[in-house]
Design an enzyme around this catalytic site. Structure first.
Site, PDB file in Angstrom:
ATOM      1  N   TRP A 331     -53.821  32.978   2.672  1.00 30.34           N
ATOM      2  CA  TRP A 331     -52.723  32.919   3.639  1.00 30.34           C
ATOM      3  C   TRP A 331     -51.691  31.867   3.232  1.00 30.34           C
ATOM      4  CZ3 TRP A 331     -51.124  28.770   6.566  1.00 30.34           C
ATOM      5  CH2 TRP A 331     -50.208  29.038   7.578  1.00 30.34           C
ATOM      6  N   HIS A 332     -52.167  30.820   2.567  1.00 30.49           N
ATOM      7  CA  HIS A 332     -51.257  29.731   2.203  1.00 30.49           C
ATOM      8  C   HIS A 332     -50.281  30.108   1.104  1.00 30.49           C
ATOM      9  CE1 HIS A 332     -54.441  27.485   4.327  1.00 30.49           C
ATOM     10  NE2 HIS A 332     -53.490  26.623   4.598  1.00 30.49           N
ATOM     11  N   GLY A 333     -50.567  31.125   0.342  1.00 28.16           N
ATOM     12  CA  GLY A 333     -49.619  31.510  -0.692  1.00 28.16           C
ATOM     13  C   GLY A 333     -50.248  32.296  -1.818  1.00 28.16           C
TER      14      GLY A 333
END
Length: 494
Positions: A331-333
């Site tokens: 989700w962070h990247g």
């Protein structure tokens, strides 16, 4: 426009005065319209090119929510499930396109080149909308909650759009659920003095942790990561722990700022951190860290997976947790390090599940003189060290860098002295005293929302004492903040 900048202060003063003006505060619809206009201006200030995506996706999901509600009322469950699934896929598709498509295309091209194929296409330059990871989760949960019959859809598009684009949280969260926030938007808000005072205290504390601790620690962390191969093993260990502190001070600082601004406008924004460093195992830690994301993924990913895998017992729960944590990481990247970070944390849950303690919450009971019991303290230290190892993988630009960094520690690269890192640390020793204070407050203020919710004992009952403390924090912020604009918040990149 950083939320801790002078430009935001000017922006918010205008928003605040009009929001509570006699004409606007008479009706919730007027306040919501003003929130929406202010939020779109705030978002456009960051990058006006992304406004069409925000507006378009808001309208589409508003209509999808209304459609699902009609289908549920008619008991057309199959079609309602299909529309909900489409809505979820659409939200995930928005994330995949804007955040991950270029990464996967480049990775596939690299794989083909490694196999000897000639690949000529270049990198895709896709605009990454600020806050897309946050507002898409709001959109998805809105439709899902309607399908689960736990939410009445909004009958006012302005109200729904204000929820999606609420300016204190759209950039870096917390991720508010529609069930709670839409109810707050459906009533007008008069100025609440006690709530506003507490919001100001929370903003002050958020500014302190961000500007005095995170920004100053970040200079040491960044300088070492730029040339970590020449650093000593001891320096790398210290910097790994400092990055854990930087991440917490930065992100919890933003969350406190956003929650505090929300309180000034009469809103209760979702709590995002609950003293994570007093967690005695990784399950406790994640129940306290980035709580709005963790609970979102748990409700919409882990619980359905755990139900689907229930036939294989504990190993089904473990598989669901590992998938859950990998999604939290990614989700962070779009970096493999984020996925490995999630996998690493998922694996740490295996012994907890097998021992039957992953879902258990036991009350923390202080020992002698109010300190943690020794066994609890050992658990906190071990959990901190395990998280630091994972966050080092998270911080590394590539998996190769992560491996090289950790290998340098294991092999005692360049000895056990601090070297230049020690000089950087001792040149600003006050910042590290602030870190000690922060860690002490993790324990001593564990029963309140933020440390400036001062106890009502005899000492803090004196106004001069309270205001003296606030003034001291103001002075420290000005003394230990870099000149000019503050550094970007770390979670702006996610």
């Amino acid at each position: 426009m950083l939320i801790n900048s002078y430009s935001f202060l000017l922006f918010f003063i205008v928003v605040f005065l009009i929001y509570y003006s006699p004409f606007v505060r008479q009706k919730a619809q007027r306040q919501n319209l003003w929130i929406l206009c202010s939020s779109y201006f705030f978002y456009a200030y960051a990058d006006i090119r992304t406004i069409p995506l925000l507006i378009g996706s808001t309208i589409v999901f508003y209509l999808l929510g209304a459609w699902v509600k009609r289908l549920v009322e008619r008991e057309e469950w199959g079609l309602a499930s299909g529309v909900t699934t489409f809505s979820t896929c659409l939200g995930v598709g928005i994330l995949l396109y804007f955040k991950y498509l270029g990464f996967f295309v480049d990775s596939f091209a690299d794989l083909l080149r490694s196999m000897g194929f000639q690949v000529s296409w270049g990198t895709l330059h896709i605009l990454l909308p600020v806050g897309v990871s946050f507002f898409t989760f709001k959109l998805i949960s809105y439709v899902v909650e309607i399908h689960r019959e736990r939410l009445e859809p909004s009958k006012d598009l302005i109200e729904f759009a204000a929820y999606v684009a609420f300016f204190p949280t759209i950039m870096s969260g917390p991720i508010d659920r529609p069930n709670n926030f839409l109810q707050q938007l459906r009533r007008s808000h008069d100025f609440n003095y006690p709530m506003a005072v507490d919001g100001c205290r929370q903003i002050l504390w958020g500014m302190f942790t961000k500007m005095c601790i995170a920004d100053n620690v970040g200079t040491v962390v960044d300088s070492v990561w730029e040339d970590y191969t020449s650093q000593s093993a001891t320096a790398l260990v210290v910097v790994a722990m400092l990055y854990t502190i930087q991440m917490y001070a930065d992100f919890s600082g933003y969350s406190n700022l956003a929650i505090g601004v929300g309180k000034l406008m009469g809103f209760r924004v979702t709590k995002n951190f609950d003293h994570p460093f007093i967690g005695r195992n990784m399950a406790e830690f994640w129940r306290r860290w980035h709580m709005s994301l963790t609970s979102w993924i748990t409700d919409y990913v882990y619980l359905p997976l755990n139900f689907a895998f229930r036939r294989i017992g504990n190993w089904g729960a473990i598989l669901a947790i590992i998938i859950n944590m990998i999604i939290i990481g990614l989700w962070h990247g779009a970096r493999w390090t984020y996925g490995v970070f999630g996998l690493y944390h998922g694996l740490l849950f295996i012994p907890l599940v097998l021992m039957g303690i992953s879902n258990k919450t036991t009350k923390l009971i202080p020992g002698k003189y109010g300190f943690p019991k020794f066994i609890d303290f050992l658990g906190m230290v071990l959990t901190f060290c395990l998280f630091t190892l994972g966050i080092t993988i998270f911080r590394a630009p590539t998996l190769a860098d992560a491996w090289q960094y950790l290998a340098a520690i294991i092999t005692l690269q360049n000895g056990i002295h601090l070297g230049p890192v020690g000089t950087m640390i001792f040149s600003n020793i006050w910042v590290y005293l602030f870190i000690v204070v922060l860690l002490i407050l993790e324990w001593t203020t564990r029963q309140v929302e933020h440390p400036l919710q001062l106890p009502t004992n005899r000492f803090f009952s004196y106004r001069v004492v309270r205001w003296g403390l606030y003034f001291l924090i103001f002075v420290l912020i000005f003394l230990f903040t870099f000149t000019g604009e503050s550094q970007d918040f770390l979670y702006f990149q996610f």
